[in-house]
Design an enzyme around this catalytic site. Structure first.
Site, short mmCIF file in Angstrom:
data_model
loop_
_atom_site.label_atom_id
_atom_site.label_comp_id
_atom_site.label_asym_id
_atom_site.label_seq_id
_atom_site.Cartn_x
_atom_site.Cartn_y
_atom_site.Cartn_z
N ARG A 89 0.81 -1.22 0.00
CA ARG A 89 0.00 0.00 0.00
C ARG A 89 0.84 1.26 0.00
O ARG A 89 0.63 2.16 -0.81
CB ARG A 89 -0.93 0.01 1.22
N THR A 90 1.78 1.34 0.92
CA THR A 90 2.51 2.60 1.10
C THR A 90 3.40 2.91 -0.10
O THR A 90 3.39 4.04 -0.61
CB THR A 90 3.36 2.55 2.39
N LYS A 104 24.48 -6.72 -0.60
CA LYS A 104 25.91 -6.99 -0.61
C LYS A 104 26.63 -6.30 0.55
O LYS A 104 27.86 -6.33 0.63
CB LYS A 104 26.52 -6.52 -1.93
N ARG A 142 11.29 3.72 3.97
CA ARG A 142 10.77 2.78 4.97
C ARG A 142 11.93 1.90 5.40
O ARG A 142 12.63 1.32 4.56
CB ARG A 142 9.63 1.93 4.42
N HIS A 166 4.95 6.66 11.55
CA HIS A 166 4.47 6.57 10.17
C HIS A 166 3.54 7.76 9.95
O HIS A 166 2.32 7.62 9.89
CB HIS A 166 3.72 5.24 9.98
#
Length: 313
Positions: free
Chosen positions: A55-56, A83, A105, A133
């Protein structure tokens, strides 16, 4: 507004209302045959996601594209991060590419704050660990104002009674909502088992209760939160069945709500745990509206950070 959006605490009441008002104006674009605006043409927005998201990430991508920005989606999986590349080195790479805004995020609380010190563009926190958030809180507030406040310009959420229920301990959504809703004038009550209450919750601008049925009878908005089992390293309640019995929202409990009250959930949902299917799919549910409002609110945030408001230090 400030140059970054890291925390809901960064927003004054006037900032928050400005975002909600701007989103309301942008909502009119959604109904047009051509939904793009030229506002951010020539700018680059990077979606930097170290955690899985549907969603975000999709919402931010759609928001940036509707404002005509170029979008780069960066996923930690399959990138140099796998890596061993550090967040700082990734940030310097993005800086060299000329990113005007980075939406991040990350699984570590505080990652967005650190990133803001390494790049010259704007940083938007799309969820950092169990910290915050803020754009989720903004879209939730927009949905509340749309459904219960008339959506009038300049209007906050004064006197609105909001009950947030569930896994508060691991929820970045809960913290951002409490901070933002308090600024907008709402009265917030948190309901959860004692084991899922956040540390130092007594310092938050809200009330605390352990009796869901009592709170439902006097609430305007009930927001159900997902039990985040992937973040749990211990047994926080006896069984899922017991949790559902005490803190789940089913049709019987929904009947306790006042006639005008609405049901919210930031998603993704655990149907049959914190929320029953008949509640999630009922006319009182705003879950689908929250998703569509997410694009509009994130358009407003990007617009104000990059193109539509004076910068504040």
């Amino acid at each position: 507004m400030k140059r970054h959006l890291i925390s809901a605490e960064d927003l004054s009441r006037s900032d928050a209302v400005l975002i909600l008002d701007t989103a309301a104006e942008l909502a009119s674009v959604a109904g047009r045959p051509i939904r793009k605006l030229p506002t951010l043409r020539g700018m680059t927005v990077v979606n930097l996601f170290y955690e899985d998201s549907t969603r975000t990430r999709t919402s931010f991508e759609a928001a940036a594209k509707r404002l005509s920005a170029d979008v780069i989606n960066f996923s930690a999986k399959g990138s140099s991060v796998a890596k061993g590349e550090s967040l700082k080195d990734t940030a310097l790479t993005l800086e060299a590419m000329g990113a005007d805004a980075v939406v991040i995020r990350h699984g570590a609380s505080g990652a967005a704050h650190r990133l803001a010190g390494w790049v010259s563009g704007s940083v938007v926190n799309a969820g950092d660990g169990t910290h915050e958030h803020p754009t989720q809180a903004l879209l939730d507030a927009f949905t509340m104002r749309q459904r219960l406040g008339g959506g009038q310009r300049g209007q906050g959420l004064d006197g609105l009674r909001v009950t947030i229920v569930g896994d508060l301990l691991h929820s970045r959504v809960a913290r951002s909502n409490v901070l933002l809703l308090a600024v907008l004038g709402a009265e917030v009550t948190l309901v959860a088992p004692p084991t899922l209450m956040p540390y130092a919750v007594d310092t938050w601008p809200c009330k605390v209760s352990y009796d869901l049925d009592t709170e439902l009878r006097k609430t305007d908005v009930v927001m159900m939160l997902r039990v985040q089992q992937e973040r749990m390293s211990a047994a926080y309640f006896p069984t899922v069945r017991e949790y559902r019995r005490r803190y789940g929202l089913d049709a019987g409990r929904m009947a306790l709500l006042p006639a005008h009250a609405i049901v919210m959930h930031p998603g993704p949902m655990n149907r049959g745990v914190e929320i029953a299917a008949e509640v999630a799919d009922s006319p009182r549910s705003t879950i689908v509206a929250q998703v569509s409002n997410g694009v509009i609110v994130r358009m407003a945030v990007l617009y104000l950070l990059l193109g539509g408001a004076g910068e504040e230090a």
